[in-house]
Scaffold this active site. Structure first.
Site, PDB file in Angstrom:
ATOM      1  N   HIS A  25     146.467  11.756  92.636  1.00 45.75           N
ATOM      2  CA  HIS A  25     147.893  11.595  92.461  1.00 45.75           C
ATOM      3  C   HIS A  25     148.127  12.551  91.135  1.00 45.75           C
ATOM      4  O   HIS A  25     148.360  11.898  89.999  1.00 45.75           O
ATOM      5  CB  HIS A  25     148.069  10.128  92.039  1.00 45.75           C
ATOM      6  CG  HIS A  25     149.470   9.776  92.101  1.00 45.75           C
ATOM      7  ND1 HIS A  25     150.497  10.586  92.356  1.00 45.75           N
ATOM      8  CD2 HIS A  25     150.166   8.397  92.160  1.00 45.75           C
ATOM      9  CE1 HIS A  25     151.822   9.911  92.535  1.00 45.75           C
ATOM     10  NE2 HIS A  25     151.463   8.794  92.104  1.00 45.75           N
ATOM     11  N   ASP A  59     146.582  -0.368  87.175  1.00 48.14           N
ATOM     12  CA  ASP A  59     147.243  -0.025  88.503  1.00 48.14           C
ATOM     13  C   ASP A  59     147.322  -1.485  89.149  1.00 48.14           C
ATOM     14  O   ASP A  59     146.426  -2.228  88.962  1.00 48.14           O
ATOM     15  CB  ASP A  59     146.503   1.071  89.177  1.00 48.14           C
ATOM     16  CG  ASP A  59     147.558   1.642  90.501  1.00 48.14           C
ATOM     17  OD1 ASP A  59     148.648   1.197  90.544  1.00 48.14           O
ATOM     18  OD2 ASP A  59     147.138   2.541  91.094  1.00 48.14           O
TER      19      ASP A  59
END
Length: 312
Positions: free
Chosen positions: A135, A229
């Site tokens: 990412h 996360d």
């Protein structure tokens, strides 16, 4: 030496030197200042950008769309039901079609192999908006947020609590190794980072350390930033019960924030957050939380990537 990224793909930070990453962050800060001053750009004027989304998105989709509009480009949103990619057509063929119609392609989906195939065959810059293993645009936003809060990257300590194998942890580990940030992953043994990636990041981390510490309170000592996360990544919903069982002790809460021994530690999250799971409401809403600065910075850093690789 001048940095020139024109025509480059942006698939992983592993492909970029520290000087090139620093250049993108400096450009991001400049573009952010201009936007806040009401100055719009024209670097992408006349460009058409394909935005391919296999996975749902808030920040990535909005960031690419606004960044395109701010710099004069036209964004075309293509979700998995709009095109034949992965259904009737393979990625190689889709790449060659889109490359003849568009000036740049963003991909957010499952396989890293897909974004790499698009880059190989399209003939135009391709940008990774997220895959199952990486990412990179998020990490640029994270690093811009760190620079805004601490004035530097090198020498900081960033601690990630949660699933150490997921795309966010992977991307942060790569970025920290490149930019001299000490990176600590704290996760259950079952969810420790991929050993090959861990070894590779350690081999390139000439100005920082990459460490795995299972005990979360030990891991966060001296941390400048704590990152987490969601406990269940997109595509792994069937594993929810198992993940919650494994990660229950890695929640970012007031005790974890206090365990840093610093009153300057900030909290980061790529969002969306499941408050009450990976982070408590009080930490998420605290002054230490910089999650919405991060979210805004997605747009400024994505704009910088497009301007640097495709702009006039």
């Amino acid at each position: 030496m001048a940095i020139n990224l024109r025509g480059r793909n942006f698939l992983t930070l592993m492909d970029f030197s520290p000087a090139e990453i620093d250049y993108l962050l400096t450009l991001s800060a400049d573009l952010k200042a201009k936007k806040r001053s009401g100055i719009r750009g024209s670097s992408l004027a006349g460009k058409n950008i394909a935005l391919i989304f296999e996975k749902s998105s808030t920040r990535t989709r909005c960031a690419f769309t606004v960044a395109c509009n701010d710099e004069g480009a036209f964004p075309e949103y293509l979700n998995k039901n709009d095109i034949q990619l992965g259904a009737k057509e393979d990625a190689k063929d889709t790449a060659r079609v889109l490359g003849r119609m568009f000036d740049g392609i963003e991909f957010r989906g499952f396989k890293q192999e897909t974004v790499e195939t698009l880059a190989k065959y399209s003939g135009v810059p391709v940008w990774n908006g997220l895959t199952d293993i990486d990412h990179p645009t998020q990490v640029l936003a994270d690093f811009l947020t760190l620079r805004e809060n601490f004035g530097k990257l090198r020498g900081l300590k960033l601690v990630y609590l949660g699933d150490g194998r997921n795309n966010m942890s992977n991307a942060l580990m790569i970025g920290c190794a490149k930019m001299g940030v000490d990176y600590v992953v704290s996760s259950p043994v079952e969810l420790e980072p991929n050993p090959e990636l861990l070894a590779k990041c350690r081999s390139i981390a000439s100005h920082s350390t990459i460490t795995v510490i299972n005990d979360p309170k030990e891991a966060v000592k001296g941390a400048d930033a704590i990152y987490t996360d969601v406990w269940v990544s997109m595509g792994e919903e069937a594993l929810k019960e198992e993940r919650y069982r494994l990660l229950g002790g890695w929640q970012v809460n007031s005790d974890i924030m206090s365990a840093t021994g610093k009153d300057t530690t900030i909290f980061l999250h790529c969002l969306p957050a499941v408050k009450g799971c990976e982070v408590t409401e009080d930490v998420f809403e605290s002054e230490a939380s910089k999650v919405f600065d991060e979210a805004e910075n997605r747009m400024h850093t994505i704009k910088a990537v497009m301007v640097a690789t495709l702009g006039a």
